[in-house]
Design an enzyme around this catalytic site. Structure first.
Site, PDB file in Angstrom:
ATOM      1  N   ARG A   1     -15.096 -12.151   2.651  1.00 46.03           N
ATOM      2  CA  ARG A   1     -14.270 -11.005   2.987  1.00 46.03           C
ATOM      3  C   ARG A   1     -14.682  -9.794   2.139  1.00 46.03           C
ATOM      4  O   ARG A   1     -15.083  -9.930   0.987  1.00 46.03           O
ATOM      5  CB  ARG A   1     -12.778 -11.305   2.719  1.00 46.03           C
ATOM      6  CG  ARG A   1     -12.204 -12.411   3.599  1.00 46.03           C
ATOM      7  CD  ARG A   1     -12.003 -11.944   5.025  1.00 46.03           C
ATOM      8  NE  ARG A   1     -11.407 -12.966   5.873  1.00 46.03           N
ATOM      9  CZ  ARG A   1     -12.105 -13.822   6.630  1.00 46.03           C
ATOM     10  NH1 ARG A   1     -13.437 -13.773   6.617  1.00 46.03           N
ATOM     11  NH2 ARG A   1     -11.491 -14.699   7.387  1.00 46.03           N
TER      12      ARG A   1
ATOM     13  N   ASN B   1      -9.244  -6.059   3.993  1.00 43.35           N
ATOM     14  CA  ASN B   1      -8.657  -6.968   3.001  1.00 43.35           C
ATOM     15  C   ASN B   1      -8.257  -6.285   1.682  1.00 43.35           C
ATOM     16  O   ASN B   1      -8.946  -6.404   0.669  1.00 43.35           O
ATOM     17  CB  ASN B   1      -9.614  -8.130   2.707  1.00 43.35           C
ATOM     18  CG  ASN B   1      -9.811  -9.003   3.929  1.00 43.35           C
ATOM     19  OD1 ASN B   1     -10.651  -8.689   4.776  1.00 43.35           O
ATOM     20  ND2 ASN B   1      -9.046 -10.062   4.043  1.00 43.35           N
TER      21      ASN B   1
ATOM     22  N   ILE C   1       0.837  -1.202   0.000  1.00 43.43           N
ATOM     23  CA  ILE C   1       0.000   0.000   0.000  1.00 43.43           C
ATOM     24  C   ILE C   1       0.873   1.253   0.000  1.00 43.43           C
ATOM     25  O   ILE C   1       0.614   2.212  -0.726  1.00 43.43           O
ATOM     26  CB  ILE C   1      -0.953   0.002   1.208  1.00 43.43           C
ATOM     27  CG1 ILE C   1      -1.833  -1.250   1.211  1.00 43.43           C
ATOM     28  CG2 ILE C   1      -1.825   1.256   1.196  1.00 43.43           C
ATOM     29  CD1 ILE C   1      -2.644  -1.428   2.494  1.00 43.43           C
TER      30      ILE C   1
ATOM     31  N   ILE D   1      -7.043 -23.486  -0.226  1.00 45.35           N
ATOM     32  CA  ILE D   1      -8.186 -22.839   0.410  1.00 45.35           C
ATOM     33  C   ILE D   1      -8.219 -23.241   1.876  1.00 45.35           C
ATOM     34  O   ILE D   1      -8.262 -24.436   2.206  1.00 45.35           O
ATOM     35  CB  ILE D   1      -9.498 -23.255  -0.283  1.00 45.35           C
ATOM     36  CG1 ILE D   1      -9.467 -22.812  -1.755  1.00 45.35           C
ATOM     37  CG2 ILE D   1     -10.704 -22.679   0.443  1.00 45.35           C
ATOM     38  CD1 ILE D   1     -10.589 -23.382  -2.588  1.00 45.35           C
TER      39      ILE D   1
ATOM     40  N   TYR E   1      -1.924  -9.522  16.526  1.00 47.76           N
ATOM     41  CA  TYR E   1      -1.975  -8.499  15.481  1.00 47.76           C
ATOM     42  C   TYR E   1      -3.069  -7.481  15.771  1.00 47.76           C
ATOM     43  O   TYR E   1      -2.823  -6.270  15.851  1.00 47.76           O
ATOM     44  CB  TYR E   1      -2.190  -9.148  14.112  1.00 47.76           C
ATOM     45  CG  TYR E   1      -2.476  -8.149  13.008  1.00 47.76           C
ATOM     46  CD1 TYR E   1      -1.496  -7.245  12.604  1.00 47.76           C
ATOM     47  CD2 TYR E   1      -3.722  -8.088  12.393  1.00 47.76           C
ATOM     48  CE1 TYR E   1      -1.746  -6.317  11.604  1.00 47.76           C
ATOM     49  CE2 TYR E   1      -3.983  -7.169  11.399  1.00 47.76           C
ATOM     50  CZ  TYR E   1      -3.002  -6.283  11.007  1.00 47.76           C
ATOM     51  OH  TYR E   1      -3.262  -5.362  10.033  1.00 47.76           O
TER      52      TYR E   1
ATOM     53  N   ASP F   1      11.334   3.080   6.021  1.00 49.47           N
ATOM     54  CA  ASP F   1      11.039   1.653   5.855  1.00 49.47           C
ATOM     55  C   ASP F   1      12.302   0.867   6.177  1.00 49.47           C
ATOM     56  O   ASP F   1      13.378   1.200   5.685  1.00 49.47           O
ATOM     57  CB  ASP F   1      10.581   1.364   4.422  1.00 49.47           C
ATOM     58  CG  ASP F   1       9.822   0.058   4.276  1.00 49.47           C
ATOM     59  OD1 ASP F   1      10.309  -0.968   4.830  1.00 49.47           O
ATOM     60  OD2 ASP F   1       8.776   0.049   3.620  1.00 49.47           O
TER      61      ASP F   1
ATOM     62  N   ILE G   1      10.772   1.798  12.694  1.00 53.66           N
ATOM     63  CA  ILE G   1       9.944   2.699  13.500  1.00 53.66           C
ATOM     64  C   ILE G   1      10.132   2.438  14.993  1.00 53.66           C
ATOM     65  O   ILE G   1       9.722   3.245  15.827  1.00 53.66           O
ATOM     66  CB  ILE G   1       8.456   2.604  13.129  1.00 53.66           C
ATOM     67  CG1 ILE G   1       7.907   1.191  13.363  1.00 53.66           C
ATOM     68  CG2 ILE G   1       8.228   3.053  11.690  1.00 53.66           C
ATOM     69  CD1 ILE G   1       6.399   1.092  13.239  1.00 53.66           C
TER      70      ILE G   1
ATOM     71  N   GLY H   1      -8.090 -17.737  15.301  1.00 55.55           N
ATOM     72  CA  GLY H   1      -8.131 -16.291  15.417  1.00 55.55           C
ATOM     73  C   GLY H   1      -8.550 -15.533  14.184  1.00 55.55           C
ATOM     74  O   GLY H   1      -8.211 -14.359  14.033  1.00 55.55           O
ATOM     75  N   GLU H   2      -9.285 -16.184  13.271  1.00 56.84           N
ATOM     76  CA  GLU H   2      -9.734 -15.491  12.069  1.00 56.84           C
ATOM     77  C   GLU H   2     -11.252 -15.481  12.000  1.00 56.84           C
ATOM     78  O   GLU H   2     -11.914 -16.470  12.299  1.00 56.84           O
ATOM     79  CB  GLU H   2      -9.139 -16.142  10.817  1.00 56.84           C
ATOM     80  CG  GLU H   2      -7.633 -15.990  10.725  1.00 56.84           C
ATOM     81  CD  GLU H   2      -7.066 -16.422   9.384  1.00 56.84           C
ATOM     82  OE1 GLU H   2      -7.864 -16.813   8.501  1.00 56.84           O
ATOM     83  OE2 GLU H   2      -5.839 -16.374   9.215  1.00 56.84           O
TER      84      GLU H   2
END
Length: 304
Positions: A213, A174, A14, A205, A145, A33, A56, A270-271
């Protein structure tokens, strides 16, 4: 006078698109970065931007480099940005996503930055919230996360309410598109499917593939960032804004667009089962709407 913007994580997926667009809009651009992302096969550089290879997490080095001096807008994208790796190294997630964000906010405050745009995550909503997901819903963080990314949202709000540093949090859903990570099993699924198809491999998958999503195009996310930076509405300050499409696609259907050669992997901890953004706030406050669907983008990619 040119606006001057700093992008953390500006060599990644991004961030590199944001760098390019800001330069197209005649911004002077500085990038921070450390090139540590393991899911990136390559990092992207725009010769018209200025780059600092630094973490950072290193406040003293960032201060020494003086890369925040004269900055108008900070776009904070650098993070430990995949759910599964943070399950293996939760301390790293805390250090980068929380402490690192605090460094960015503190340096922005010290250098009188006009506004910080923080890249948040829809994983804040977890499992207990019913779709469509709105910004005022309770958090349901299921993994290191999301815990660390959401904790950093609180830092952003605090820096605004306590010290007056203008901040806006954008919660992404997403993100997909050109330059998306394709390396490793934890890369975003759209990139994985295209990579596997190109190599003639079965598409992997997770679970039954019926997970849904809200997939958001990277250049739409870039537009949202820039709109959040220049928006004059005071109501956005210290706020959270969903950046999604308001529609969702199933993983199994996306796989079928690409190939009938599939294999299934075990479900992951955790999803969430489904994500779907309510984007009313983005429409009303930012005058922003998505322009590209994941299906049409994938079909164009397959035709290349």
């Amino acid at each position: 006078m040119k606006r001057k913007s700093l992008i953390t994580g500006g060599c990644g997926f991004i961030g590199s698109h944001l760098v390019d667009e800001l330069i197209n809009q005649e911004h002077e651009v500085v990038v921070v970065d450390d090139l540590s992302s393991e899911s990136n096969e390559k990092f992207y550089v725009n010769e018209r931007a200025k780059y600092h290879k630094v973490s950072i997490e290193d406040y003293e080095k960032l201060k020494e480099l003086k890369c925040f001096e004269g900055i108008d807008f900070v776009f904070h994208l650098a993070a430990e940005s995949r759910i599964q790796p943070t399950l293996e190294k939760p301390q790293k997630a805390c250090y980068t996503n929380f402490y690192g964000t605090c460094n960015i906010l503190q340096l922005s405050r010290e250098n009188n930055v006009k506004r910080v745009i923080y890249s948040g995550t829809s994983s804040a909503y977890g499992l207990k919230n019913k779709i469509p997901l709105t910004e005022d819903m309770p958090r349901d963080c299921l993994n290191p996360y999301s815990v660390t990314k959401v904790a950093a949202e609180d830092l952003c709000k605090m820096y605004y309410t306590l010290w007056g540093l203008e901040t806006v949090t954008l919660r992404y859903f997403n993100v997909f598109g050109e330059r998306q990570p394709v390396k490793g099993q934890y890369a975003p699924v759209v990139g994985i499917f295209l990579r596997q198809n190109k190599k003639g491999e079965p598409l992997t998958i997770v679970g039954d593939g019926k997970q849904r999503r809200d997939f958001t195009y990277v250049n739409d996310v870039v537009r949202a960032n820039i709109k959040a930076a220049i928006c004059s509405k005071k109501e956005i300050l210290g706020q959270i804004i969903n950046i999604g499409t308001g529609t969702s696609s199933s993983i199994i259907n996306l796989a079928k667009l690409v190939s009938e050669n599939h294999k299934h992997l075990p479900e992951r901890l955790g999803e969430s089962r489904e994500t779907l953004a309510d984007i009313s706030r983005a429409k009303s406050l930012l005058d922003w709407e998505p322009t590209v669907t994941v299906e049409e983008w994938m079909l164009k990619e397959l035709d290349k």
